[in-house]
Structures are given as C-alpha cells and as structure tokens.
Design an enzyme around this catalytic site. Sequence first.
Site, PDB file in Angstrom:
ATOM      1  N   ASP A 119       1.033  -1.107   0.385  1.00  0.00           N
ATOM      2  CA  ASP A 119      -0.137   0.002   0.013  1.00  0.00           C
ATOM      3  C   ASP A 119       0.946   1.619  -0.060  1.00  0.00           C
ATOM      4  OD1 ASP A 119      -2.766   1.877   0.668  1.00  0.00           O
ATOM      5  OD2 ASP A 119      -1.520   1.357   2.182  1.00  0.00           O
ATOM      6  N   ASP A 150      -0.120   4.478   0.904  1.00  0.00           N
ATOM      7  CA  ASP A 150      -0.718   5.925   2.156  1.00  0.00           C
ATOM      8  C   ASP A 150      -0.755   5.446   3.652  1.00  0.00           C
ATOM      9  OD1 ASP A 150      -0.980   8.577   0.190  1.00  0.00           O
ATOM     10  OD2 ASP A 150      -2.794   7.458  -0.747  1.00  0.00           O
ATOM     11  N   GLU A 165      11.077   9.867  26.099  1.00  0.00           N
ATOM     12  CA  GLU A 165      11.526   9.576  27.682  1.00  0.00           C
ATOM     13  C   GLU A 165      13.085   9.033  27.478  1.00  0.00           C
ATOM     14  OE1 GLU A 165       8.966   7.168  30.022  1.00  0.00           O
ATOM     15  OE2 GLU A 165       7.477   7.667  28.966  1.00  0.00           O
TER      16      GLU A 165
END
Length: 389
Positions: A21, A23, A316
């Site tokens: 695919d 997008d 983090e």
Amino acid sequence: MIAKMSITKPLKKLASAIILDLDGTLLNTDGVVSNVLRVLLVKHGKQWDGREAHRILGKTPLEAAAVVVEDYELPCTADEFVLQIAPMFSDQMCKIKALPGANRLIKHMHGHGVPLALASNSSRANVETKITHHQGWKESFSVIIGADEVKIGKPSPEIFLEAAKRLNIEPSSGLVIEDSIPGVIAGKAAGMQVVAVPSLPKQSHLYTTADEIIDSLFDLQPEKWGLPPFEDWIEGTLPLEPWYIGGPVIKGYGRGSKVLGIPTANLSTEGYLEILLEYPSGVYFGWAGLSIRGVYKMVMSIGWNPYFNNPEKTIEPWLLHDFDEDFYGEELRLVVVGYIRPQVNFPSLDSLIEKIHEDRKIAGKALELPLYSKYRDDPYLTSPLQNDH
C-alpha cells in the site's frame, strides 16, 4: 492484555513478491490530509478534530469524503467535497515524507530483484504524482495500480488479485504490507500473506486477521517470508539518519526513578508533534547534551509504553550517567542515531526493568563504534535552542 506488538501466526507459504500500500504504509500522508481537512472545514465553519481519522483510513477519496460530509453535516455532496479538496491536496503532495524504513525496504528489495507492486485506494494518477517526489521509487515498482483501475477498491480483494496477475504470480505467493484494516481484509480475501503496520495508535487488536503485526517497517523481517534479509543491523542496532530534538527537561509520570529505578529525563512534546507523528514508537539511542553539564550517551523510548499504557505518546530519554541531582528545566538536546527494538508489553515489572537494562548495554556498546561515536561532536548538542535543525 499482555501482548507483544509484533504478532506472528504460523506461515502458510513463502512469498515471491511484495505488494505494498502507499498512503500510511510508505508515505506519511495522514499529517497532510489532516492539515488540508483542517483548512477546508474552517471555510465551512467547522473544525477538524481528527475524530473520524479511523473511519477514513484506507478508504478511496470518495468514500472518505462521504464520511466527512456526513459527520460534519456539510452543505455539499461527497463528489463536490472531493472537487474542493483535490487541488488543495495536490499542492501539498511534494511535502509528503516517506515513512521511516520505507526507502530502506524499497531499495533493499529492488536491489535483490524481488518484484514489487503498489496497490493503492488512491487513483493511479494520484499515486504516480506522489511517488515522483521520492527518488528511485517509480522505477523500483514493476506494477502500479490505483483504485480507478478496478471495479471496487479495498476491502475488496480485486486490486490485489489484479496486482498478482500483472506480476505473473499466484496470489498465495504475494506478501501484502498494509497499514489499514480495509487493506488487511482485502489482502487476506485475495489469499495472500499480510503484514500489518497499523497507522492507528494502540489499535493492534483490530488487525488480528493479519499474519503478522509490526510497529513499523524497521521491524520487518523479510527472511520470515523467504525473502532476502536486511544486512544493515550492527550489534543489535539499526543505524538511522540522525534526527534532532531538544527542549527543557520536564516532570514525567514520576515512575522512572521511583518505580523503575531508572531516572529518565522527559522532554516536552510541544513543538515536536510532527516528529512524534513521523517516527514510530520504539527504543532508540544516541547522544544527549545538557546545556551546563556536557554530552552523554543516552537510550530512549518513544511511544505509549504498553506496560503502563500511557494516554499520550511520550519521549523518555535515559542519560547513561549517574547524576547527583535532578535537572528539571535544564536545556536538553538529543541526536538520535539508531534504533534498537519496538516497544512491547511485559508479563511483569521485573522483566520490563531487565529489558531496559539490556537496552542500556546495547546502546552503550554501540555508541563506542565510529559509526555512532562521531555524532558525539555534533554542534547541535551544545548549540542554543533557537538554532534547532
């Protein structure tokens, strides 16, 4: 539920070609779509809030338009909405970035002679225009198919069956890589193996019909499907083009030192939403610069931390140095140079802590390699914030 983010079912058949695919799988289209919808809806006196993002994912442009027109009660038809949004979207196509790992995947498979096809719910012309902005993509695909070349788009299997026909392979020999639920459904209905790379955060449980679920293209292991393995991992790390992020250290969830015994230096995500959207969740490493202290090795997580189920995507970093005091509010600069693994859940807190310390060892050792150590002297680590990359 305790589940690893990379979920694999027993393989049924090895692949001889890959059907991708576009997008959301290879291109980071979601951000551009949201920006265009935001602008257009303002003209109609409405505000795009992203609540329908999951409903338009993987749809044809007309189907997606119908969802937006209905939900926002717009005074136009879906066809009219498509006519309004098309030129605005066309102007933004050159700004759509390749998703992390996309160029690596295409170059690797094309270089090893693995047939590649693009099968998109966008029109053929739209697909062709998008990929022209990415060097080497067009010539890497043996087959390109848009939704306007078949009777029904995904979740119908027709587009994948047509891709197999043009590739001259049996459908069962095709490996589909998809980010949307309609795409996964279509690939399975075509009788193909399917790897899902979900665009929807924290929604992997919706993709269980796929043969494998991975966080990002970084985590794809082609050898599982009989395809040439990547050979760019070095001592448990994947080198990346460096990327940069910085800001004041803020208070996080208060669990780093107290719960984990690991003092992380949380960064505000303000101003870095595009980076958070662009880069998949996972464990990364690189160099950290503190404005008045120096430069240190660091390993960091980006994501929702499945064990604690963060409500928001966070950054983090753990600076690999023993500090005598906190440094909240100090300016922290990061140069991220490599990837270690996806974020996963753990059966216990002890197993999570053990894995984090393993990440530390991997990062600490890798950063001694010339490939990574050279970035210790990157001027970004000690430059003022206003000179951000």
